[in-house]
Write a protein that holds these residues in place. Structure first.
Motif, PDB file in Angstrom:
ATOM      1  N   PRO A  96      -0.517   4.581   9.678  1.00 62.41           N
ATOM      2  CA  PRO A  96      -1.325   5.761  10.025  1.00 62.41           C
ATOM      3  C   PRO A  96      -2.777   5.697   9.566  1.00 62.41           C
ATOM      4  N   THR A  97      -3.070   4.872   8.564  1.00 64.83           N
ATOM      5  CA  THR A  97      -4.442   4.777   8.053  1.00 64.83           C
ATOM      6  C   THR A  97      -4.737   3.320   7.705  1.00 64.83           C
TER       7      THR A  97
ATOM      8  N   TYR B 293       0.836  -1.205   0.000  1.00 63.74           N
ATOM      9  CA  TYR B 293       0.000   0.000   0.000  1.00 63.74           C
ATOM     10  C   TYR B 293       0.870   1.254   0.000  1.00 63.74           C
ATOM     11  N   GLY B 294       1.919   1.236   0.796  1.00 60.43           N
ATOM     12  CA  GLY B 294       2.805   2.393   0.872  1.00 60.43           C
ATOM     13  C   GLY B 294       3.563   2.648  -0.418  1.00 60.43           C
ATOM     14  N   LEU B 295       3.842   1.592  -1.171  1.00 68.92           N
ATOM     15  CA  LEU B 295       4.541   1.756  -2.453  1.00 68.92           C
ATOM     16  C   LEU B 295       3.642   2.412  -3.501  1.00 68.92           C
ATOM     17  N   GLY B 296       2.361   2.200  -3.401  1.00 75.40           N
ATOM     18  CA  GLY B 296       1.434   2.814  -4.346  1.00 75.40           C
ATOM     19  C   GLY B 296       1.697   2.369  -5.773  1.00 75.40           C
TER      20      GLY B 296
ATOM     21  N   THR C 145       8.250   3.967   4.222  1.00 74.39           N
ATOM     22  CA  THR C 145       7.081   4.819   4.009  1.00 74.39           C
ATOM     23  C   THR C 145       6.291   4.793   5.313  1.00 74.39           C
ATOM     24  N   PRO C 146       5.349   5.701   5.498  1.00 78.08           N
ATOM     25  CA  PRO C 146       4.543   5.671   6.722  1.00 78.08           C
ATOM     26  C   PRO C 146       3.802   4.348   6.924  1.00 78.08           C
TER      27      PRO C 146
ATOM     28  N   THR D   6       9.723  -1.276   8.702  1.00 76.70           N
ATOM     29  CA  THR D   6      10.643  -0.220   9.124  1.00 76.70           C
ATOM     30  C   THR D   6      10.073   0.633  10.253  1.00 76.70           C
ATOM     31  N   ARG D   7       8.763   0.498  10.495  1.00 77.61           N
ATOM     32  CA  ARG D   7       8.122   1.308  11.543  1.00 77.61           C
ATOM     33  C   ARG D   7       7.296   0.416  12.458  1.00 77.61           C
TER      34      ARG D   7
END
Length: 327
Positions: free
Chosen positions: A274-275, A243-246, A262-263, A268-269
């Protein structure tokens, strides 16, 4: 003068058997199917004229006086109607007073992203594309949620709509449906859940939706992620990375993608992204609220749609060798 003559003609028909005959006679149409749109506040006379303008081949005055003499003229409802061959003055008025609009449907599928939802709505030829060309932020503002991210906010279901309805109305119904389902899941949450807010529940449910291959595995998939959240372990779930890669995701998830921060990259996080990453269905919402009771921290696909769950890394590695590497 013409209206007066027609009035007395209709009156004469009403007083005789001719009225019954006319009311049940098929009205000639210019096509096999006609669309008739009645806007709010349209007068009975204007409705009659609109019907004729739409392709009903009869006198608008005759239709109007039928509406009037029936005593139901004020009961005509605004809406989008479909007239087919065989419609009579009697059935036409019945359709208009009952509000029997021409309905179509669109299905929003579990696991879809908001981008997919928008594409599906734009393909509906009978929906008014009020969102076309608008950014996601503008759409959310029009829906009454300025500043809110649209992902996962809409409940996957089949929605009926009248021809000519705005796609914003469908989105608003889906938005309210998700609010209702999320509230019910939140009320039913387990006492020991590590999830602190309904928003976090929605996010977790979206991950469960994307990670579950077999419906019966949802509570266990939710258990794995809940257990990881509880002990502060990274979720490390591929769908969030994708999803973060889009648009950069080409269908093949590589090691470098897992390291691309990415968020939404849960490699990595720490914690939840966040969503949400997609629309969760009811089963995923409930699984996230009431995960299975287990100590599982890992799972791997068996290759048949189901997953193998493990409590330890050693057991997980053995499962990976068995189901992924054939060792």
């Amino acid at each position: 003068m013409r209206s007066i003559i027609q009035f007395f003609l209709v009156l004469a028909l009403t007083l005789g058997g001719g009225a019954f005959w006319w009311l049940n006679q098929e009205l000639p149409l210019t096509a096999a199917t006609l669309d008739l749109s009645v806007e709010p506040g349209t007068s009975p006379r204007a409705v009659a004229q609109t019907a004729v303008d739409s392709g009903v081949q009869t006198s608008p005055e005759l239709l109007y006086w039928w509406f009037r003499l029936s005593g139901q003229a004020r009961q005509i409802k605004a809406g989008s109607y479909e007239l087919e061959t065989g419609v009579t003055p009697y059935s036409l008025l019945r359709k208009l007073t009952r509000g029997e609009e021409a309905l179509r449907s669109v299905t929003l599928v579990e696991g879809w992203t908001f981008k997919q939802v928008r594409a599906a709505l734009l393909k509906q030829e009978h929906l008014k594309p009020d969102t076309k060309g608008l950014g996601d932020a503008v759409i959310m503002e029009k829906l009454g949620l300025p500043g809110r991210h649209p992902e996962g906010r809409f409940y996957p279901d089949t929605y009926t709509f009248a021809k000519g309805s705005s796609d914003l109305k469908v989105l608003l119904r889906a938005l309210h449906a998700m609010d209702k389902q999320l509230a019910q899941a939140w009320q039913a949450r387990a006492a020991d859940t590590p999830i602190k807010t309904p928003e976090d529940l929605l996010i977790l449910a979206s991950i469960v939706e994307k990670e579950t291959g077999q419906a019966s595995d949802r509570p266990m998939v939710a258990s794995v992620f809940s257990n990881r959240l509880r002990i502060g372990m990274m979720l490390q779930t591929d769908p969030t990375v994708i999803y973060g890669l889009g648009e950069r995701f080409d269908g093949n998830l590589r090691r470098r993608d897992l390291l691309a921060d990415t968020p939404w990259n849960t490699y990595t996080r720490n914690g939840l992204p966040p969503t949400p990453i997609a629309m969760p269905g009811k089963a995923s919402l409930l699984a996230a609220a009431q995960p299975a009771s287990s100590r599982a921290l890992y799972f791997v696909a068996r290759g048949d749609g189901s997953s193998q769950f493990s409590d330890s890394l050693d057991a997980h590695n053995s499962a990976v060798n068995k189901y992924q590497r054939g060792q």
